[in-house]
Enzyme design. Sequence first.
Site, short mmCIF file in Angstrom:
data_model
loop_
_atom_site.label_atom_id
_atom_site.label_comp_id
_atom_site.label_asym_id
_atom_site.label_seq_id
_atom_site.Cartn_x
_atom_site.Cartn_y
_atom_site.Cartn_z
N ASP A 1 -4.09 -13.81 -4.36
CA ASP A 1 -4.69 -14.59 -5.42
C ASP A 1 -5.89 -13.84 -6.00
O ASP A 1 -6.11 -12.67 -5.66
CB ASP A 1 -5.10 -15.98 -4.92
N HIS B 1 0.35 4.91 -2.20
CA HIS B 1 0.17 6.21 -1.55
C HIS B 1 1.35 7.14 -1.80
O HIS B 1 1.21 8.35 -1.68
CB HIS B 1 -0.07 6.01 -0.05
N SER C 1 8.08 10.74 -0.96
CA SER C 1 7.57 11.86 -0.16
C SER C 1 6.68 11.38 0.98
O SER C 1 6.59 12.03 2.02
CB SER C 1 6.81 12.86 -1.04
N ARG D 1 0.82 -1.21 0.00
CA ARG D 1 0.00 0.00 0.00
C ARG D 1 0.85 1.26 0.00
O ARG D 1 0.46 2.30 -0.57
CB ARG D 1 -0.92 -0.03 1.22
N HIS E 1 -6.14 -5.70 -3.05
CA HIS E 1 -7.02 -5.86 -1.90
C HIS E 1 -7.33 -7.33 -1.62
O HIS E 1 -8.17 -7.63 -0.78
CB HIS E 1 -8.32 -5.09 -2.11
N THR E 2 -6.64 -8.22 -2.29
CA THR E 2 -6.74 -9.63 -1.94
C THR E 2 -6.00 -9.93 -0.63
O THR E 2 -6.17 -11.01 -0.06
CB THR E 2 -6.17 -10.52 -3.06
#
Length: 333
Positions: A259, A72, A82, A68, A199-200
């Site tokens: 997956d 971002h 940054s 993640r 998002h798995t």
Amino acid sequence: MVMHRSSFQGILYLLALAPVCCLSLNHNGGNLYPQFYDRSCPRAQEIVQQVVAEAVAKEPRMAASLLRLLFHDCFVQGCDGSVLLDSSENVVSEKISNPNRDSLRGFEVIDEIKSALEKECPETVSCADIIALAARDSTILAGGPSWQVPLGRRDSTNASLTGSNSNIPPPTSSFQALLTLFEEQGLDVIDLVALSGSHTIGDARCISFKQRLYNQTGSGRPDHTFNKPYAAELRHRCPRSGGDENLSVLDYVSPFHFDNSYYKNILLSKGLLNSDQVLFTQSRPSMELVKHYAENNNLFFEQFAVSMVKLGNISPLTGTRGEIRKSCRKINA
């Protein structure tokens, strides 16, 4: 939304060609290339892999957190590290933005990697490249695909709180809002759907999807596209009042394994976030891509790798622009 047959065939044609065209373009273009540190810091990738592996072994959730971080970082003034800067006299940190505050994690792991690299080859490997490598290695450790990471990014000497608040898609986004923000970064609908597959793995705070359970449209009613038994189960962890920081897994089938079950969940109306489920309910091209990735894990892996390279190539600082920070949390003195 009605999509003409020719338009749908065009989407599938682009999907089929994407792994070939994008990888060849990235291989030959720009100042980023996977061998950037082969002479200046030959063990750089090995060191990153080792520290990430240790961190994920201690806490499997860390794989999603490090992945993640790249999103971002890159969505705010490019992939320049940054997002790692703390607030100081000259910097207002992106860490306090709405998308990041009390949510973004993994900074200590990046610090540990940077410390090890500074001992191995001082002032050589950028924090921006560390983020990109850690995202790839985290994906592999979770069972996902591998890819060559183009390297040679340099670190910014500033941050953008405004950019962090405006450029990172919130979990309540509509499909069109998602697509607009992705297109502003040079990404397309194929990238949007493939990268959403991250998002798995990982968790989401109740505040990120509570409106779907209780008040989706301001009428006091839940989201009608949410699988009702699944929504009822989630209400136990996310009450109408309180519990905003409680965590629920993004992919209830295989929350720590990378997956295509994320897409299978969406087909069953069990996408956790609004920004997940709208990939199926608000766009025909996106819906077809969700179906294809749900049916073919290899296809998802191939496109995810390609789209991650595109993500990592967003507006990097190269050459003499920026700096190589000694500490990822602050600009050099």
